[in-house]
Design a protein around this motif. Structure first.
Motif, PDB file in Angstrom:
ATOM      1  N   ALA A  58      -1.524 -10.077 -20.850  1.00 39.24           N
ATOM      2  CA  ALA A  58      -0.220 -10.187 -20.208  1.00 39.24           C
ATOM      3  C   ALA A  58       0.861  -9.801 -21.212  1.00 39.24           C
ATOM      4  N   SER A  59       2.033  -9.461 -20.695  1.00 43.25           N
ATOM      5  CA  SER A  59       3.103  -9.001 -21.582  1.00 43.25           C
ATOM      6  C   SER A  59       3.519 -10.081 -22.569  1.00 43.25           C
ATOM      7  N   THR A  60       3.554 -11.342 -22.114  1.00 44.22           N
ATOM      8  CA  THR A  60       3.952 -12.425 -23.023  1.00 44.22           C
ATOM      9  C   THR A  60       2.909 -12.634 -24.116  1.00 44.22           C
ATOM     10  N   ASP A  61       1.624 -12.603 -23.746  1.00 47.46           N
ATOM     11  CA  ASP A  61       0.575 -12.766 -24.754  1.00 47.46           C
ATOM     12  C   ASP A  61       0.553 -11.600 -25.734  1.00 47.46           C
ATOM     13  N   ALA A  62       0.733 -10.382 -25.233  1.00 49.28           N
ATOM     14  CA  ALA A  62       0.747  -9.227 -26.122  1.00 49.28           C
ATOM     15  C   ALA A  62       1.911  -9.304 -27.104  1.00 49.28           C
ATOM     16  N   SER A  63       3.086  -9.731 -26.631  1.00 48.98           N
ATOM     17  CA  SER A  63       4.242  -9.847 -27.526  1.00 48.98           C
ATOM     18  C   SER A  63       3.995 -10.904 -28.606  1.00 48.98           C
ATOM     19  N   LEU A 139      -8.016 -13.718  -5.060  1.00 45.99           N
ATOM     20  CA  LEU A 139      -7.375 -12.645  -4.304  1.00 45.99           C
ATOM     21  C   LEU A 139      -6.486 -11.797  -5.200  1.00 45.99           C
ATOM     22  N   SER A 140      -5.798 -12.425  -6.140  1.00 46.68           N
ATOM     23  CA  SER A 140      -4.958 -11.662  -7.074  1.00 46.68           C
ATOM     24  C   SER A 140      -5.805 -10.724  -7.921  1.00 46.68           C
ATOM     25  N   LYS A 141      -6.953 -11.209  -8.422  1.00 48.08           N
ATOM     26  CA  LYS A 141      -7.829 -10.345  -9.209  1.00 48.08           C
ATOM     27  C   LYS A 141      -8.347  -9.175  -8.377  1.00 48.08           C
ATOM     28  N   THR A 142      -8.671  -9.450  -7.128  1.00 46.57           N
ATOM     29  CA  THR A 142      -9.190  -8.384  -6.263  1.00 46.57           C
ATOM     30  C   THR A 142      -8.138  -7.310  -6.031  1.00 46.57           C
ATOM     31  N   LEU A 143      -6.911  -7.709  -5.765  1.00 44.48           N
ATOM     32  CA  LEU A 143      -5.851  -6.735  -5.499  1.00 44.48           C
ATOM     33  C   LEU A 143      -5.453  -5.983  -6.766  1.00 44.48           C
ATOM     34  N   GLU A 144      -5.545  -6.612  -7.924  1.00 45.82           N
ATOM     35  CA  GLU A 144      -5.215  -5.923  -9.172  1.00 45.82           C
ATOM     36  C   GLU A 144      -6.236  -4.837  -9.512  1.00 45.82           C
ATOM     37  N   ALA A 145      -7.394  -4.875  -8.875  1.00 43.17           N
ATOM     38  CA  ALA A 145      -8.392  -3.825  -9.105  1.00 43.17           C
ATOM     39  C   ALA A 145      -8.034  -2.528  -8.391  1.00 43.17           C
ATOM     40  N   GLY A 148      -3.041   1.744  -9.182  1.00 40.99           N
ATOM     41  CA  GLY A 148      -1.590   1.707  -9.041  1.00 40.99           C
ATOM     42  C   GLY A 148      -1.003   0.317  -8.976  1.00 40.99           C
ATOM     43  N   VAL A 149      -1.818  -0.740  -8.953  1.00 44.23           N
ATOM     44  CA  VAL A 149      -1.333  -2.128  -8.892  1.00 44.23           C
ATOM     45  C   VAL A 149      -1.487  -2.742 -10.276  1.00 44.23           C
ATOM     46  N   ASN A 150      -0.356  -3.012 -10.925  1.00 43.95           N
ATOM     47  CA  ASN A 150      -0.396  -3.632 -12.251  1.00 43.95           C
ATOM     48  C   ASN A 150      -0.674  -5.132 -12.170  1.00 43.95           C
ATOM     49  N   GLN A 151      -0.009  -5.789 -11.235  1.00 51.18           N
ATOM     50  CA  GLN A 151      -0.160  -7.234 -11.109  1.00 51.18           C
ATOM     51  C   GLN A 151       0.047  -7.616  -9.646  1.00 51.18           C
ATOM     52  N   ALA A 152      -0.677  -8.622  -9.205  1.00 50.87           N
ATOM     53  CA  ALA A 152      -0.590  -9.089  -7.821  1.00 50.87           C
ATOM     54  C   ALA A 152      -0.498 -10.612  -7.822  1.00 50.87           C
ATOM     55  N   VAL A 153       0.391 -11.136  -6.985  1.00 50.19           N
ATOM     56  CA  VAL A 153       0.561 -12.581  -6.814  1.00 50.19           C
ATOM     57  C   VAL A 153       0.344 -12.883  -5.336  1.00 50.19           C
ATOM     58  N   VAL A 154      -0.570 -13.792  -5.042  1.00 49.58           N
ATOM     59  CA  VAL A 154      -0.921 -14.135  -3.669  1.00 49.58           C
ATOM     60  C   VAL A 154      -0.658 -15.625  -3.458  1.00 49.58           C
ATOM     61  N   HIS A 155       0.037 -15.954  -2.361  1.00 46.60           N
ATOM     62  CA  HIS A 155       0.266 -17.338  -1.951  1.00 46.60           C
ATOM     63  C   HIS A 155      -0.322 -17.509  -0.560  1.00 46.60           C
ATOM     64  N   VAL A 156      -1.170 -18.529  -0.411  1.00 43.73           N
ATOM     65  CA  VAL A 156      -1.836 -18.794   0.853  1.00 43.73           C
ATOM     66  C   VAL A 156      -1.375 -20.150   1.366  1.00 43.73           C
ATOM     67  N   VAL A 175       1.918 -11.680  -0.158  1.00 38.69           N
ATOM     68  CA  VAL A 175       1.408 -10.917  -1.294  1.00 38.69           C
ATOM     69  C   VAL A 175       2.576 -10.192  -1.950  1.00 38.69           C
ATOM     70  N   LEU A 176       2.684 -10.344  -3.262  1.00 33.89           N
ATOM     71  CA  LEU A 176       3.693  -9.631  -4.056  1.00 33.89           C
ATOM     72  C   LEU A 176       2.962  -8.693  -5.006  1.00 33.89           C
ATOM     73  N   LEU A 177       3.247  -7.395  -4.923  1.00 37.62           N
ATOM     74  CA  LEU A 177       2.567  -6.376  -5.718  1.00 37.62           C
ATOM     75  C   LEU A 177       3.538  -5.767  -6.724  1.00 37.62           C
ATOM     76  N   ASP A 178       3.109  -5.732  -7.976  1.00 37.06           N
ATOM     77  CA  ASP A 178       3.842  -5.025  -9.030  1.00 37.06           C
ATOM     78  C   ASP A 178       3.165  -3.674  -9.218  1.00 37.06           C
ATOM     79  N   LEU A 179       3.786  -2.641  -8.671  1.00 31.58           N
ATOM     80  CA  LEU A 179       3.183  -1.316  -8.675  1.00 31.58           C
ATOM     81  C   LEU A 179       3.535  -0.560  -9.942  1.00 31.58           C
ATOM     82  N   ALA A 180       2.645   0.346 -10.339  1.00 32.56           N
ATOM     83  CA  ALA A 180       2.902   1.202 -11.499  1.00 32.56           C
ATOM     84  C   ALA A 180       4.021   2.179 -11.175  1.00 32.56           C
ATOM     85  N   ALA A 181       4.637   2.708 -12.233  1.00 29.82           N
ATOM     86  CA  ALA A 181       5.758   3.630 -12.051  1.00 29.82           C
ATOM     87  C   ALA A 181       5.286   4.874 -11.296  1.00 29.82           C
TER      88      ALA A 181
END
Length: 530
Positions: A58-63, A139-145, A148-156, A175-181
């Motif tokens: 993750a960006s925070t861990d990498a920093s 579900l988040s891991k599945t959608l991140e696969a 073009g999807v960098n990160q996915a957040v799923v609320h059920v 579902v909230l998708l963080d798409l690549a540029a």
């Protein structure tokens, strides 16, 4: 030692002075190539082999990890857009232990791994919440696969189980998708996201999944279904249908009027609704034996009026006027027959893709279509695209002057671009050929000079010199190779006249036969080097 070094340098200097300019250039290029090759080889052989320290960070861990590496003075490189940190291979395990001691990476376990931490004292509410979190993580891991999807957040949202079946509520998801540029999901991809989420939750309908991207654009709204996907599918089908019909009409008009003198436009209203119709038909065939038959018979014999009739005062027992008399009889027979009836059930499914209406527009250039019969053009184009007036299809044919200014300008620009490209290619080939010719010319000159020198050496014939001249030349050769020359002035003064005479003869010989003298001197120099 100094005299030996000076003699070696002097011989090297004299040898280099005899080398031609072309040979000097070749030697210089070879030395430069060797130096550059040695430099890059040294860099490659001394560069440490790198291995990934952590991946999919993750960006925070990498920093945080990069800050720790900078503080420790550890060399690193970033890969995969900053999600992978590469370090020297021999430092990987030590650095991992150091980072783990500092709690890095700090990412928490998600998915079904959360269920491993439950104990026997976990309440039902905690179990439900943990299961919901685990489902959302998976579900988040599945959608991140997805590409073009960098990160996915799923609320059920899972409703509570109710006692009555009619009061059950359906689960929903967001579902909230963080798409690549530069990534835009198509309708089919959005539909795939909604189907993945809805299929993973029991009782969830795909229309109850809301999908948005990180910029706030709603890709699929709850209750409306995947409208964008349906719109894309409809647009794609209609576009393919329009293109196919336009090509048919355009090819025919291009044969008649020539390319660029007619334009055909087709608009097809395609029905993409899927229908299912069920019908039942009952028929009876005469003469068919009945399936079942029953007969009921009732008989009554006795005096007086039989009991019956409409209830009223006249039928009361005390009504004297109703007192009947005489003999009476009652017979009743009822028959029930169940005949065999043929039943036909027909289920009709209408596949999507039917055509509701077709509109065609044809525009011809007035310069070439002035003498054509527009009714014939109408009939020809209508038959080519399958026009049906009973269905409500319409066609319009018109002729008007075309404005070819933009087309002519585009053609001129394309021609100029092709000429410029051809010119650039030609000059590139000329430059390449010139460089190659120059290199070949240098090699040829060096080869010819070396060949000429070899021929001169091969054609060398020993000079016929007298003993005095040979003694004088040998004395000069030995004197030039001595480390420290010790000159006896008295002997030189005594022999000055004789040497002057010998030198005159040698000068005459050099002027008359320079090649032979030069070959002799080179032979002496080679003997001195050996």
């Amino acid at each position: 030692m100094k005299s030996a070094l000076a003699g070696t340098l002097e011989r090297a200097r004299s040898t280099f002075a005899t080398v031609s300019l072309g040979q000097k250039v070749v030697i210089g290029l070879l030395l430069v190539g060797l130096l550059l090759g040695g430099f890059f080889f040294f860099r490659w052989i001394t560069a440490p082999t790198q291995a990934p320290l952590f991946s999919n960070l993750a960006s925070t861990d990498a920093s945080a990890i990069v800050d720790e590496l900078n503080a420790g003075g550890v060399a690193y490189t970033l890969a995969d857009g900053g999600q992978t940190i590469m370090v020297a291979q021999d430092q990987v395990y030590d650095l991992r232990l150091q980072m783990s001691g500092k709690g890095l990476p700090a990412g928490q376990d998600t998915g079904y791994a959360l269920l491993d931490t439950q104990g026997i004292t976990t309440s039902e509410f905690q179990q439900q919440v943990t299961y919901q979190r685990a489902l959302e993580g998976e579900l988040s891991k599945t959608l991140e696969a997805l590409d073009g999807v960098n990160q996915a957040v799923v609320h059920v949202a899972l409703p509570k189980d109710e006692v009555f079946v009619t009061e059950q509520k359906k689960p929903t998801a967001s579902v909230l998708l963080d798409l690549a540029a530069g990534t835009n999901l198509s309708g089919e991809q959005i539909q795939a996201v909604t189907n993945l989420v809805s299929s993973s939750v029991q009782g969830m309908d795909p229309n109850q999944v809301t999908v948005t991207d990180s910029t706030g654009n709603v890709l699929s709204a709850a209750g409306e279904g995947v409208t964008s996907a349906a719109g894309d599918a409809r647009s794609q089908v209609e576009q393919e249908y329009d293109t196919r019909l336009q090509d048919k009409g355009q090819q025919m008009l291009d044969r008649v009027l020539g390319p660029g003198h007619a334009v055909v436009s087709v608009r097809a209203d395609v029905d993409l609704n899927q229908r299912e119709t069920t019908s039942e038909t009952h028929t009876y065939n005469q003469g068919t034996p009945p399936i079942s038959q029953s007969t009921t018979t009732e008989k009554y014999n006795g005096a007086g009026t039989p009991v019956g009739g409409v209830l009223g005062p006249e039928n009361m027992p005390d009504a004297m006027s109703n007192a009947g008399g005489g003999n009476s009889s009652y017979d009743k027979e009822q028959s029930t027959v169940n005949n065999s009836v043929d039943t036909t059930t027909e289920v009709t499914k209408a596949a999507p893709g039917g055509l509701n209406r077709l509109t065609v527009s044809v525009v011809m250039d007035d310069a070439v279509a002035g003498n054509l019969n527009q009714q014939q053009i109408t009939d020809l184009v209508g038959n080519a695209v399958g026009l049906d007036t009973a269905r409500g299809d319409a066609i319009t044919v018109a002729s008007m002057p075309f404005d070819n200014t933009a087309a002519d300008k585009a053609a001129a620009e394309m021609t100029a671009a092709r000429e410029a490209e051809a010119s650039d290619q030609m000059w590139s080939m000329i430059r390449t050929g010139g460089i190659a010719a120059g290199i070949l010319l240098v090699v040829l000159i060096v080869w010819l000079r070396s060949r000429r020198r070899e021929e001169v050496e091969e054609d060398y014939e020993p000079l016929e010199l007298s003993d005095d001249m040979l003694a004088e030349l040998d004395r000069l050769r030995i004197q030039s190779t001595r480390e420290e020359a010790r000159v006896d002035t008295r002997a030189m003064e005594l022999e000055a006249a004789e040497r002057q005479k010998m030198r005159g003869e040698i000068s005459t010989m050099v002027s008359e036969r320079p090649d032979e003298v030069a070959a002799m001197l080179r032979g002496w120099l080679s003997e001195n080097k050996s």
